[in-house]
Write an enzyme that holds these catalytic residues in place. Structure first.
Site, PDB file in Angstrom:
ATOM      1  N   VAL A  79       6.748  -1.969  13.402  1.00 39.90           N
ATOM      2  CA  VAL A  79       6.216  -3.171  14.646  1.00 39.90           C
ATOM      3  C   VAL A  79       5.626  -2.387  15.806  1.00 39.90           C
ATOM      4  CG1 VAL A  79       7.165  -4.960  15.899  1.00 39.90           C
ATOM      5  CG2 VAL A  79       8.348  -4.490  13.714  1.00 39.90           C
ATOM      6  N   ASN A  81      10.259   5.161  17.483  1.00 40.42           N
ATOM      7  CA  ASN A  81       9.092   5.682  16.437  1.00 40.42           C
ATOM      8  C   ASN A  81       7.615   5.430  16.738  1.00 40.42           C
ATOM      9  OD1 ASN A  81      11.206   6.355  14.635  1.00 40.42           O
ATOM     10  ND2 ASN A  81      11.459   4.346  13.914  1.00 40.42           N
ATOM     11  N   HIS A 112       9.688  -0.271  20.942  1.00 39.16           N
ATOM     12  CA  HIS A 112      11.075  -0.584  20.843  1.00 39.16           C
ATOM     13  C   HIS A 112      11.864   0.810  20.969  1.00 39.16           C
ATOM     14  CE1 HIS A 112       9.230  -0.713  17.017  1.00 39.16           C
ATOM     15  NE2 HIS A 112      10.351  -0.390  16.556  1.00 39.16           N
ATOM     16  N   HIS A 118      15.294   2.025  19.712  1.00 40.24           N
ATOM     17  CA  HIS A 118      16.482   1.781  18.828  1.00 40.24           C
ATOM     18  C   HIS A 118      17.751   2.361  19.460  1.00 40.24           C
ATOM     19  CE1 HIS A 118      14.119   0.890  14.963  1.00 40.24           C
ATOM     20  NE2 HIS A 118      13.143   1.741  15.469  1.00 40.24           N
ATOM     21  N   ASP A 138      19.056  -5.600  15.635  1.00 40.74           N
ATOM     22  CA  ASP A 138      18.181  -5.541  14.491  1.00 40.74           C
ATOM     23  C   ASP A 138      18.439  -6.265  13.274  1.00 40.74           C
ATOM     24  OD1 ASP A 138      16.007  -2.888  13.773  1.00 40.74           O
ATOM     25  OD2 ASP A 138      16.812  -4.031  12.100  1.00 40.74           O
ATOM     26  N   ILE A 139      17.406  -6.830  12.809  1.00 41.51           N
ATOM     27  CA  ILE A 139      17.657  -7.873  11.878  1.00 41.51           C
ATOM     28  C   ILE A 139      18.184  -7.137  10.434  1.00 41.51           C
ATOM     29  CG2 ILE A 139      15.461  -7.779  10.618  1.00 41.51           C
ATOM     30  CD1 ILE A 139      15.392 -10.908  10.741  1.00 41.51           C
TER      31      ILE A 139
HETATM   32  P1  5GP Z   1      10.274   0.765  13.621  1.00 42.86           P
HETATM   33  O1  5GP Z   1      10.185   0.827  12.062  1.00 42.86           O
HETATM   34  O2  5GP Z   1       8.977   0.012  14.199  1.00 42.86           O
HETATM   35  O3  5GP Z   1      10.563   1.713  14.437  1.00 42.86           O
HETATM   36  O4  5GP Z   1      11.381  -0.471  13.659  1.00 42.86           O
HETATM   37  C1  5GP Z   1      11.162  -2.012  13.630  1.00 42.86           C
HETATM   38  C2  5GP Z   1      12.437  -2.416  13.484  1.00 42.86           C
HETATM   39  O5  5GP Z   1      12.309  -3.841  13.739  1.00 42.86           O
HETATM   40  C3  5GP Z   1      13.191  -2.271  12.037  1.00 42.86           C
HETATM   41  O6  5GP Z   1      14.370  -1.667  12.212  1.00 42.86           O
HETATM   42  C4  5GP Z   1      13.355  -3.654  11.460  1.00 42.86           C
HETATM   43  O7  5GP Z   1      14.477  -4.032  11.002  1.00 42.86           O
HETATM   44  C5  5GP Z   1      13.182  -4.638  12.896  1.00 42.86           C
HETATM   45  N1  5GP Z   1      12.871  -5.673  12.847  1.00 42.86           N
HETATM   46  C6  5GP Z   1      11.670  -6.421  11.940  1.00 42.86           C
HETATM   47  N2  5GP Z   1      11.454  -7.471  12.185  1.00 42.86           N
HETATM   48  C7  5GP Z   1      12.526  -7.954  12.770  1.00 42.86           C
HETATM   49  C8  5GP Z   1      12.765  -9.410  13.438  1.00 42.86           C
HETATM   50  O8  5GP Z   1      12.254 -10.355  13.051  1.00 42.86           O
HETATM   51  N3  5GP Z   1      13.976  -9.439  14.058  1.00 42.86           N
HETATM   52  C9  5GP Z   1      14.606  -8.443  14.354  1.00 42.86           C
HETATM   53  N4  5GP Z   1      15.613  -8.637  15.192  1.00 42.86           N
HETATM   54  N5  5GP Z   1      14.337  -7.156  13.858  1.00 42.86           N
HETATM   55  C10 5GP Z   1      13.219  -6.959  13.279  1.00 42.86           C
END
Ligand code: 5GP
Ligand code: ZN
Length: 112
Positions: free
Chosen positions: A95, A86, A99, A101, A31-32
């Site tokens: 996103v 999520n 995915h 986590h 995760d970034i």
């Molecule tokens: P969500 O909130 O949709 O469950 O999680 C999205 C996750 O994607 C977040 O933890 C966010 O930090 C990660 N994320 C968003 N953009 C990028 C990216 O460009 N690269 C990577 N490696 N992770 C990302």
């Protein structure tokens, strides 16, 4: 592959990521913006916007088994970890390509 989907672009290597595992069905990368010492995302290569659209039991199982295998390789199986997917606004999804986590490496706090 969906145009303008960030994780489709990561899966197809059009956007770089720190990939730690890949096979024909899934990709796992760091995760970034890590929320824990270990924070990995496991995604299917196929574009599925939310878990509501996940109907392939084999793929669902593969995502989970990939995550548990990576947790073992990363040395957090015994200390413990959390798998989270999520969904939509109330679930905090940002996103819209599913995915899983993997969060671990320290004591995690409350879920809510
Ligand atoms: P969500 O909130 O949709 O469950 O999680 C999205 C996750 O994607 C977040 O933890 C966010 O930090 C990660 N994320 C968003 N953009 C990028 C990216 O460009 N690269 C990577 N490696 N992770 C990302
Ligand atoms: Zn996608």
């Amino acid at each position: 592959m969906a145009e303008n989907c960030l994780f489709c672009k990561i899966a197809s290597k059009r956007i770089p990521a720190d990939v730690i595992f890949e096979d024909d069905k899934v990709v796992a990368f760091k995760d970034i913006e890590p929320q824990a010492p270990v924070h990995i995302l496991v995604i299917p290569k196929v574009h599925i916007p939310t878990i509501n659209g996940l109907s392939d039991a084999s793929l669902a199982g593969h995502l989970v088994l990939t995550a548990t295998s990576l947790a073992s390789q990363l040395g957090i199986s015994e200390s413990g970890y959390r798998l989270v997917m999520n969904c939509n606004e109330d679930g905090g999804q940002t996103v819209f390509h599913i995915h899983l986590h993997i969060l671990g490496g320290h004591q995690l706090t409350s879920m809510v």
